[in-house]
Design an enzyme around this catalytic site. Structure first.
Site, PDB file in Angstrom:
ATOM      1  N   HIS A  79      13.585  52.567  68.956  1.00 51.41           N
ATOM      2  CA  HIS A  79      13.296  51.683  67.761  1.00 51.41           C
ATOM      3  C   HIS A  79      13.808  50.405  67.770  1.00 51.41           C
ATOM      4  CE1 HIS A  79      11.927  55.013  64.579  1.00 51.41           C
ATOM      5  NE2 HIS A  79      12.490  55.558  65.583  1.00 51.41           N
TER       6      HIS A  79
ATOM      7  N   GLU B 253      13.333  47.599  66.164  1.00 49.98           N
ATOM      8  CA  GLU B 253      13.573  47.295  64.713  1.00 49.98           C
ATOM      9  C   GLU B 253      14.893  47.723  64.206  1.00 49.98           C
ATOM     10  OE1 GLU B 253      12.017  50.026  65.200  1.00 49.98           O
ATOM     11  OE2 GLU B 253      11.902  51.305  63.429  1.00 49.98           O
TER      12      GLU B 253
ATOM     13  N   CYS C 245       7.812  55.000  67.882  1.00 51.58           N
ATOM     14  CA  CYS C 245       8.207  56.517  67.569  1.00 51.58           C
ATOM     15  C   CYS C 245       7.096  57.205  66.905  1.00 51.58           C
ATOM     16  CB  CYS C 245       9.534  56.436  66.484  1.00 51.58           C
ATOM     17  SG  CYS C 245      10.335  57.879  66.578  1.00 51.58           S
TER      18      CYS C 245
END
Lengths: 84, 224
Positions: free
Chosen positions: B195, B197, B87
Site C-alpha cells: 500500500h 498510499e 491490494c
C-alpha cells in the site's frame, strides 16, 4: 426440466496450493498417517433449467469458466447429480 | 494543469480515502467513482483501491470485475490511460484480465499486516518512472491473498517484457520470484499488493510511497 449440477473447481496441476499444503502438514499431528497430495478446491451445487442433461452441463461449464473459476490458475468440471 | 485521478469505489472498498488523500499529497486532485459508473471521461488516471470489493466472495476480485465500471476501466487502459490497482485493486485487475497472473492465499494461510521492504525491479511502469532500479522502499502490506502466481510461460513473458515492477526483499507470502507488483506490457496498467498510499508521511512510519505516487501522477511513462 431442472437438473441438479455439481461444479468442482480445483487448482490446475502444477499450481502451488497453499491451503492443501497447510492441511497436509497438519495431518500427522492429528494422527492421520499415509495421506498425501492434498489439494483443496471448491464445490458448487446448481439447479439448472435446461432441455437436456447436455445443455445443463454446457450452461454450468460456461458459468464455471466465466465466473466460478479463474482459468489462470484453476480448472473446473461439471456433472449431473440427479434430476430434481 | 492538475492531474485528475478517479478513485473507484466498489461496495466493500475501504482504502479509497487513504488513496484520495495520498493523491492530493502529491499534488493531484482526486474524485471518487462509484462502481456503477460507465464512463471515466475527464480523468487522467484511475486507481482501484484496497478493500474487500463485493465482500471478496468466491475469490478476491471475482465479482468486482463484473461491476459496470470495469468496462470503462478496460477501455481507459486500452487507450493508454494510467491505471493503478492497490491490494484488492490488484486482485480485481488480474481477475479482469488486465494484468497477468493471479493472487492466491498467502503461503501459510496467514493474514499479513506488517511493514515490507520492496526493491524496484523496473522503472518502465507508470508507478516507477521516477524511481530507480534497485531502490529499496519500505511500504506496508495488508492482505490474505497476496501470493502472486502464474504459469511458466507467463513468468517468462513477464521477465522478457520487463513487467515485474517491484519485488519483496524478503518474500512474506510465497509469491513467485517474490513478485509484489507487475505491469501490463505497455506499462500503463500496474498492480501491487503493498500500500504506497499508507507510506506517505513520516508520521505513518514511511514516506517511501511518495515516489511511486509522484511517478503515477506525473503522467510519464518511460518509453522502452
Amino acid at each position: 426440466m431442472t437438473f441438479s449440477v455439481v461444479v468442482e473447481v480445483s487448482l490446475r496441476p502444477g499450481i502451488a496450493d497453499p491451503e492443501g499444503a497447510t492441511i497436509e502438514r497438519a495431518l500427522p499431528a492429528l494422527g492421520f498417517q499415509g495421506i498425501a497430495n492434498v489439494r483443496a478446491g471448491k464445490c458448487f451445487r446448481l439447479s439448472v433449467e435446461a432441455a437436456s442433461e447436455a445443455e445443463a452441463l454446457e450452461r454450468a461449464i460456461s458459468l464455471a469458466d466465466r465466473l466460478l473459476s479463474n482459468p489462470v490458475i484453476e480448472q473446473s468440471t461439471a456433472r449431473i447429480e440427479a434430476s430434481a | 494543469m492538475t492531474m485528475r485521478v478517479g478513485v473507484v469505489v466498489f461496495p466493500g472498498s475501504n482504502c479509497e480515502y487513504d488513496a484520495a488523500s495520498a493523491i492530493e499529497a502529491v499534488g493531484a486532485s482526486s474524485e471518487f467513482v462509484w462502481h456503477g459508473a460507465t464512463s471515466l471521461s475527464g480523468f487522467d488516471a484511475v486507481i482501484l483501491p484496497g478493500g474487500f470489493a463485493h465482500g471478496d466472495y468466491l475469490r478476491p476480485g471475482a465479482l468486482a470485475r463484473f461491476s459496470p465500471v470495469m468496462q470503462a476501466v478496460e477501455e481507459f487502459a486500452h487507450a493508454g490511460g494510467a491505471v493503478l490497482g492497490i491490494c484488492n485493486g490488484f486482485q480485481v485487475l488480474t481477475e479482469a484480465g488486465l494484468l497477468p497472473g493471479a493472487l492466491q492465499k498467502n503461503r501459510g494461510l496467514t493474514f499479513l499486516c506488517q511493514p515490507s521492504l520492496l526493491e524496484v525491479a523496473s522503472t518502465r511502469s507508470a508507478l516507477t518512472s521516477r524511481a530507480s532500479v534497485g531502490q529499496k522502499l519500505s511500504i506496508p502490506i495488508n492482505h490474505f491473498s497476496g501470493n502472486y502466481t502464474c504459469d511458466d510461460a507467463t513468468y517468462a513473458s513477464l521477465v522478457e517484457n520487463d513487467q515485474i515492477v517491484v519485488r519483496y526483499v524478503e518474500n512474506p507470502n510465497g509469491s513467485r520470484d517474490a513478485i509484489a507488483g507487475v505491469s501490463n506490457v505497455a506499462g500503463n496498467v500496474v498492480g501491487l499488493m503493498p500500500h504506497p498510499e499508507r507510506a506517505t508521511s513520516a508520521l505513518l512510519g514511511s514516506r517511501d510511497g511518495l515516489v511511486l505516487l509522484e511517478s503515477f501522477v506525473s503522467g510519464q511513462l518511460a518509453t522502452r
